[in-house]
Design an enzyme around this catalytic site. Structure first.
Site, mmCIF file in Angstrom:
data_model
loop_
_atom_site.group_PDB
_atom_site.id
_atom_site.type_symbol
_atom_site.label_atom_id
_atom_site.label_comp_id
_atom_site.label_asym_id
_atom_site.label_seq_id
_atom_site.Cartn_x
_atom_site.Cartn_y
_atom_site.Cartn_z
ATOM 1 N N LYS A 38 0.828 -1.221 0.000
ATOM 2 C CA LYS A 38 0.000 0.000 0.000
ATOM 3 C C LYS A 38 0.855 1.261 0.000
ATOM 4 O O LYS A 38 0.413 2.301 -0.461
ATOM 5 C CB LYS A 38 -0.925 -0.003 1.217
ATOM 6 C CG LYS A 38 -0.183 0.159 2.528
ATOM 7 C CD LYS A 38 -1.098 0.014 3.734
ATOM 8 C CE LYS A 38 -0.308 0.351 4.982
ATOM 9 N NZ LYS A 38 -0.860 -0.218 6.206
ATOM 10 N N ARG A 133 -5.857 1.425 17.555
ATOM 11 C CA ARG A 133 -6.458 1.569 16.238
ATOM 12 C C ARG A 133 -7.447 0.409 16.109
ATOM 13 O O ARG A 133 -8.426 0.394 16.845
ATOM 14 C CB ARG A 133 -5.379 1.590 15.127
ATOM 15 C CG ARG A 133 -5.926 2.189 13.808
ATOM 16 C CD ARG A 133 -4.879 2.291 12.709
ATOM 17 N NE ARG A 133 -4.562 0.980 12.135
ATOM 18 C CZ ARG A 133 -3.694 0.794 11.138
ATOM 19 N NH1 ARG A 133 -3.064 1.845 10.598
ATOM 20 N NH2 ARG A 133 -3.448 -0.407 10.669
#
Ligand SMILES: *Cc1c(COP(=O)(O)O)cnc(C)c1O
Length: 363
Positions: A38, A133
């Site tokens: 990514k 997260r």
């Protein structure tokens, strides 16, 4: 035709080398590696270079990237790193072999679609060990979810559990938090009566533990991006130099459009800069500086640049302009010159946008 700038140069030999160094380090410790794509927008030609290291999984948080990879037929598994959106569940079933998960609604949706398509989708359940997260926050919830997947969702294979650290909360992977992950896995294994295939112990920032021989033994899966594509963070922030890793896989070139001597302290009444900020300016008198045709739009923030020419200092930037100090530059800098910069992760992330940047793959 003249070359166009700014220009991102990708050194494919270095990319392959770095992926191999990390792959071999993992393999030597019986750890399966997912190379994470990514950071460079999943550009398939670069991803293919990673695969030559021997890694059998490519990971991304973006389904579009994994779809493109899957359609290339590289014979590797695609791993979705971000908790799936329910709206992309069909893409996940079709193009991701494995996904990281934490939510019952998502898992139910994936299960229904997997049964509809006649496939079995593989998942890793995420535990949040304090970085705050993604992931289930306590041991009981994760164990409960694992049992639910194992016993109720016939379209889904529980491959293991994992965690993610040093992303939001800046929390370091440690023997303590990773031992808790292992303990959680063993609790699940005891209840479901079989061994989990993966205990996924994090990203680039878990490599220092591995390198120092302090990674809990049962951690057998890692997902690594930065350590391969930039290799800058480990020596800089983590006091870890892994033998053989090279920087400069991605380098950006920009053209000088102005040079001259100017004061270093702005003149007149001060308000805010191009981004509504009020930076401090240091009065260093009149100095030689250059203006380049590259800006924050290209690299996220100019602080993600690392000048290759010795003696160059970054001064500031707006969207499309970069100002550098060249008073002590090792060689003379002239208008029309092309200067090179290494890139931190954020720089690679922004600059590798194929719709926008001139990208040159150098083999
Ligand atoms: C981005 C990401 C990674 C890779 O992180 P690096 O710091 O680039 O190694 C690993 N796992 C998850 C869940 C991610 O989102």
């Amino acid at each position: 035709m003249p070359k166009r700038y700014p220009r991102l140069i990708v050194n494919m030999n270095k990319m392959r080398n770095n992926a191999k160094v990390i792959h071999d380090l993992c393999k030597g410790n019986e750890i399966e590696l997912a190379c994470v794509i990514k950071g460079f927008n999943g550009i398939p030609e670069i991803a293919e270079e990673m695969v030559k290291s021997g890694c059998r999984q490519l990971g991304s948080s973006r389904m579009e990237q994994l779809k493109e990879i899957k359609l290339r037929g590289l014979g590797i598994d695609t791993l979705l790193l971000r908790i799936p959106m329910i709206s992309e569940a069909e893409l996940v079933i079709k193009y991701a072999d494995i996904s990281l998960n934490s939510q019952k609604e998502v898992l139910d949706t994936l299960n229904d679609l997997a049964l509809e398509y006649g496939v079995r989708h593989r998942i890793i359940l995420m535990r949040d060990l304090g970085d705050l997260r993604e992931g289930l926050f306590d041991r009981e919830s994760l164990t409960e979810m694992a049992i639910y997947v194992e016993n109720e969702l016939t379209g889904i294979i529980l491959e293991g559990i994992g965690t993610n650290l040093s992303c939001y909360g800046s929390i370091m992977p440690s023997e303590d938090n990773l031992n808790e992950l292992v303990a959680n896995a063993m609790e699940i294994e005891k209840i479901i009566g079989r061994e989990l295939r993966y205990i996924s112990g994090g990203a680039t920032t878990t490599l220092p533990l591995l390198y120092k021989g302090k990674l809990p033994e049962r951690i057998n899966h890692l997902r690594v991006g930065e350590g391969i594509i930039c290799a800058l963070d480990l020596p800089l922030y983590w006091d870890t130099e892994i033998d053989g890793l090279e920087t400069g896989v991605f380098r950006i070139e920009a053209e000088v459009i102005e040079v001259g001597k100017k004061p270093t302290y702005p003149i007149g009444m001060k308000c805010v800069n191009a981004f509504g900020e009020t930076p401090e300016y240091n009065d260093r008198g009149v100095r030689a500086r250059a203006l380049l045709a590259i800006g924050n739009k290209d690299v996220g923030s100019y602080t993600a640049l690392l000048p290759v020419l010795e003696g160059v200092e970054l001064i500031g930037a707006s969207s499309d302009h970069l100002i550098i100090d060249i008073e002590n530059a090792k060689t003379e800098v002239k208008v029309g010159d092309i200067l090179e910069f290494d890139l931190f992760y954020q720089g690679v992330l922004f600059a590798s946008d194929r719709c926008y940047m001139n990208i040159e793959l150098k083999y």
